[in-house]
Scaffold this motif. Sequence first.
Motif, PDB file in Angstrom:
ATOM      1  N   GLY A 157       0.785  -1.230   0.000  1.00 32.97           N
ATOM      2  CA  GLY A 157       0.000   0.000   0.000  1.00 32.97           C
ATOM      3  C   GLY A 157       0.812   1.271   0.000  1.00 32.97           C
ATOM      4  N   ARG A 158       0.323   2.242   0.750  1.00 30.21           N
ATOM      5  CA  ARG A 158       0.831   3.606   0.657  1.00 30.21           C
ATOM      6  C   ARG A 158       2.319   3.717   0.967  1.00 30.21           C
ATOM      7  NH1 ARG A 158      -1.800   8.271   0.453  1.00 30.21           N
ATOM      8  NH2 ARG A 158      -3.759   7.317   1.158  1.00 30.21           N
ATOM      9  N   SER A 159       2.805   3.004   1.969  1.00 30.00           N
ATOM     10  CA  SER A 159       4.211   3.157   2.335  1.00 30.00           C
ATOM     11  C   SER A 159       5.131   2.743   1.189  1.00 30.00           C
ATOM     12  CB  SER A 159       4.517   2.337   3.590  1.00 30.00           C
ATOM     13  OG  SER A 159       4.201   0.977   3.391  1.00 30.00           O
ATOM     14  N   ALA A 160       4.782   1.657   0.484  1.00 32.43           N
ATOM     15  CA  ALA A 160       5.593   1.236  -0.664  1.00 32.43           C
ATOM     16  C   ALA A 160       5.499   2.254  -1.794  1.00 32.43           C
ATOM     17  CB  ALA A 160       5.130  -0.137  -1.147  1.00 32.43           C
ATOM     18  N   PHE A 161       4.297   2.753  -2.062  1.00 34.26           N
ATOM     19  CA  PHE A 161       4.115   3.750  -3.113  1.00 34.26           C
ATOM     20  C   PHE A 161       4.856   5.040  -2.782  1.00 34.26           C
ATOM     21  CE2 PHE A 161      -0.306   1.726  -3.937  1.00 34.26           C
ATOM     22  CZ  PHE A 161       0.310   0.654  -4.557  1.00 34.26           C
ATOM     23  N   LEU A 162       4.882   5.394  -1.501  1.00 31.64           N
ATOM     24  CA  LEU A 162       5.570   6.610  -1.081  1.00 31.64           C
ATOM     25  C   LEU A 162       7.072   6.504  -1.337  1.00 31.64           C
ATOM     26  CD1 LEU A 162       5.571   9.371   0.332  1.00 31.64           C
ATOM     27  CD2 LEU A 162       5.638   8.165   2.527  1.00 31.64           C
ATOM     28  N   GLY A 163       7.654   5.336  -1.037  1.00 28.94           N
ATOM     29  CA  GLY A 163       9.075   5.148  -1.319  1.00 28.94           C
ATOM     30  C   GLY A 163       9.390   5.266  -2.794  1.00 28.94           C
ATOM     31  N   ARG A 267     -10.025   8.723 -10.171  1.00 31.13           N
ATOM     32  CA  ARG A 267      -9.691   9.333  -8.879  1.00 31.13           C
ATOM     33  C   ARG A 267      -9.488   8.259  -7.810  1.00 31.13           C
ATOM     34  NH1 ARG A 267     -10.218  14.740  -8.715  1.00 31.13           N
ATOM     35  NH2 ARG A 267     -11.319  15.752 -10.447  1.00 31.13           N
ATOM     36  N   PRO A 268      -8.473   7.419  -7.976  1.00 29.86           N
ATOM     37  CA  PRO A 268      -8.310   6.274  -7.065  1.00 29.86           C
ATOM     38  C   PRO A 268      -7.914   6.678  -5.658  1.00 29.86           C
ATOM     39  CG  PRO A 268      -6.409   6.494  -8.499  1.00 29.86           C
ATOM     40  CD  PRO A 268      -7.420   7.479  -8.996  1.00 29.86           C
ATOM     41  N   ARG A 269      -8.353   5.906  -4.714  1.00 25.98           N
ATOM     42  CA  ARG A 269      -8.001   6.096  -3.314  1.00 25.98           C
ATOM     43  C   ARG A 269      -7.529   4.763  -2.748  1.00 25.98           C
ATOM     44  NH1 ARG A 269      -8.619  10.483  -4.949  1.00 25.98           N
ATOM     45  NH2 ARG A 269      -9.734  12.243  -4.055  1.00 25.98           N
ATOM     46  N   LEU A 270      -6.734   4.825  -1.695  1.00 22.03           N
ATOM     47  CA  LEU A 270      -6.262   3.621  -1.026  1.00 22.03           C
ATOM     48  C   LEU A 270      -7.177   3.279   0.143  1.00 22.03           C
ATOM     49  CD1 LEU A 270      -2.394   4.199  -1.041  1.00 22.03           C
ATOM     50  CD2 LEU A 270      -3.763   2.790  -2.580  1.00 22.03           C
ATOM     51  N   PRO A 271      -7.115   2.037   0.636  1.00 22.52           N
ATOM     52  CA  PRO A 271      -8.035   1.625   1.706  1.00 22.52           C
ATOM     53  C   PRO A 271      -7.922   2.430   2.986  1.00 22.52           C
ATOM     54  CG  PRO A 271      -7.027  -0.291   0.675  1.00 22.52           C
ATOM     55  CD  PRO A 271      -6.327   0.905   0.115  1.00 22.52           C
ATOM     56  N   ASP A 272      -6.769   3.097   3.231  1.00 24.72           N
ATOM     57  CA  ASP A 272      -6.635   3.845   4.483  1.00 24.72           C
ATOM     58  C   ASP A 272      -7.254   5.238   4.399  1.00 24.72           C
ATOM     59  OD1 ASP A 272      -4.875   5.050   2.790  1.00 24.72           O
ATOM     60  OD2 ASP A 272      -3.112   4.850   4.068  1.00 24.72           O
ATOM     61  N   GLU A 273      -7.908   5.554   3.278  1.00 26.24           N
ATOM     62  CA  GLU A 273      -8.594   6.835   3.145  1.00 26.24           C
ATOM     63  C   GLU A 273     -10.084   6.632   3.377  1.00 26.24           C
ATOM     64  OE1 GLU A 273      -7.044   9.547  -0.018  1.00 26.24           O
ATOM     65  OE2 GLU A 273      -6.089   7.711  -0.712  1.00 26.24           O
TER      66      GLU A 273
END
Length: 465
Positions: A157-163, A267-273
């Motif tokens: 998820g987000r942490s991998a995408f952020l890196g 307009r995709p969102r991740l599950p933590d949103e």
Amino acid sequence: MTSDQAAKAFIIGILALVSLFPVTTALRRARAFGDWDLTSTAVFLTGLLANVPSVAYVLRSGRTQRLDPVGEVEIGFPTWVNRIGTVTNGILLTTCVVFVLHRLLFARARINTAPLVALFLAVLFALSDGLHGQQFLVPRQLVLFAALLLATVARPGRSAFLGAAAVVLLFSVLGGVEALVEPATVLRECRADNPCGLLGVHYAGVFSNENIFATMLVLGIPFVWLGLRGRVRTVLVGYVAVLAVATGSTMATVAAVATVALLVLLRPRLPDESDVRTRPGRILVTVPILATVAAVGLALPFSHPSAERLGDRATIWDIAGQELRGSPFIGFGGKTWSAKYPAGEIPAAVSPSLHNQWIDVLYAGGIIGLALFVILLVQLLARGGVPGFPAAAVVVLPVLLTSVLERPWSFGISNALTFALIAAVLMPAAVRRAVPPAAPGCGSSPADVPAHRPDRRSAPTGPGR
């Protein structure tokens, strides 16, 4: 270099300096939300260390080309650059091993299945190498195995995408700074066989050629959107897309515009949103688009225009297609094609890959490899269910688009774009929403009501995970 090209390099440099403000804002927001963790660091280091040798070469030596005895451009770097690569590969391999041990022994991480499929494909390439007279394992192959093992225990998820987004933004800014300091080193000449794009330049940033940089930028657009938060990510997506157009690559221009258009549509969102919405109509439109692009990429090497329109690509696709009959099921391995250049069978420009992801996988891994690749794509698209499909679609679309004329994902050895593969296979899974217990009534008793337990998998970000 003309005055017009110098002016465009200057504009690119100014854009890089201006981008530092939204980049700083986005990273501060990520820190405030606790989005950056060990997975982000691992993905970031994968992208950083893999590109240090080539970036160091460009920054020190400019863009000088070395010619072989017959006048062809040599592939590879001087000895001092290869020594840097040896060191960075060792650091990256150690980092991956330490990360895997930490996640297994202390974090008790769950195993992600998508990276395992990619790992099986990489192992198939290695086995096929050994069966066809190539070296069974080389250091960069071991680094790729380690990076994929890292992904099997990393946090999706987000942490991998952020890196991954941090890698793309870092090299985007570095290229802009170099454009201000040494504008001649970031531009490549326009040629009859490699004409310039819309802006009249080939902008390669701090990379050895514009195709590597262009593919990185295109693949990075979804990660910038999904990894960052707030409106500032819109600005950064636009910045990365503009740079992709500035590289002069037609493929990158089309892919960047199409990816941004899909972002606007879904307009995709991740599950933590909290505002994750499902738009079935838009999803129904997206599925045939992905299927069509994939079909074109698969069919083009076997049914393509003449060499006058596609150049060397048409020739090498024909060669590979004819040779596939010799090993249709397991292919020839990830190194066999590149080995044709030292043997004088192919020119240097086409030796790194077959310039099409589909035939590249088919040539190296055969029908089995192609099946594993399709399974990997399907798993990424289906992993998040209907709510997660928009995010998966925007990650997969630029991969499929660039796969038509390039090879964005390498399963033979680690390379400059391995970090994008690692981030992509860390697509988050569907989140099971906790259902509140029903109020006792209609003959039920409090003992009949199940205890509510929060689903830890759906927990938001946290440090050290």
